[in-house]
Write a protein that holds these residues in place. Structure first.
Motif, PDB file in Angstrom:
ATOM      1  N   GLU A   2       1.006  -1.239   0.007  1.00  0.00           N
ATOM      2  CA  GLU A   2      -0.010   0.142  -0.014  1.00  0.00           C
ATOM      3  C   GLU A   2       0.879   1.247  -0.181  1.00  0.00           C
ATOM      4  O   GLU A   2       2.087   1.421   0.405  1.00  0.00           O
ATOM      5  N   LYS A   3       0.121   2.217  -0.631  1.00  0.00           N
ATOM      6  CA  LYS A   3       0.921   3.739  -0.607  1.00  0.00           C
ATOM      7  C   LYS A   3       0.718   4.182   0.809  1.00  0.00           C
ATOM      8  O   LYS A   3       0.139   4.405   1.539  1.00  0.00           O
ATOM      9  N   GLN A   4       1.991   4.727   1.225  1.00  0.00           N
ATOM     10  CA  GLN A   4       1.944   5.363   2.746  1.00  0.00           C
ATOM     11  C   GLN A   4       1.974   6.812   2.543  1.00  0.00           C
ATOM     12  O   GLN A   4       2.105   7.399   1.531  1.00  0.00           O
ATOM     13  N   THR A   5       1.189   7.231   3.461  1.00  0.00           N
ATOM     14  CA  THR A   5       0.885   8.675   3.470  1.00  0.00           C
ATOM     15  C   THR A   5       1.581   9.306   4.782  1.00  0.00           C
ATOM     16  O   THR A   5       1.717   8.637   5.833  1.00  0.00           O
TER      17      THR A   5
END
Length: 76
Positions: A2-5
């Motif tokens: 998943e893309k980390q924010t």
């Protein structure tokens, strides 16, 4: 994967001087920190939550100045 924010940052008011990011943060200054970064500083009394509105005391407009002649604590 998943893309980390990035964690959101909030404004905190410095209550006691400390060094952060190689710079001295002095009382009254505002710093932008994440919750995780601020947690230990809050526990040690270095920063306060909010931007200072809550920390400032309100002045009362109904307060009367005390006349030294009528002060019961002073005996003539």
């Amino acid at each position: 994967m998943e893309k980390q924010t990035k964690a959101p940052k909030s404004e905190y008011k410095v209550a006691s001087a400390f060094v952060w990011g190689g710079k001295i943060q002095k009382p009254g200054m505002k710093v932008s920190l994440t919750k995780a970064e601020a947690h230990g500083l809050i526990k040690r009394g270095k920063v306060e939550e909010g931007t200072g509105r809550q920390a400032t005391a309100k002045k009362t407009t109904n307060a009367k100045p005390t006349d030294p002649k009528q002060d019961p604590g002073k005996g003539d």
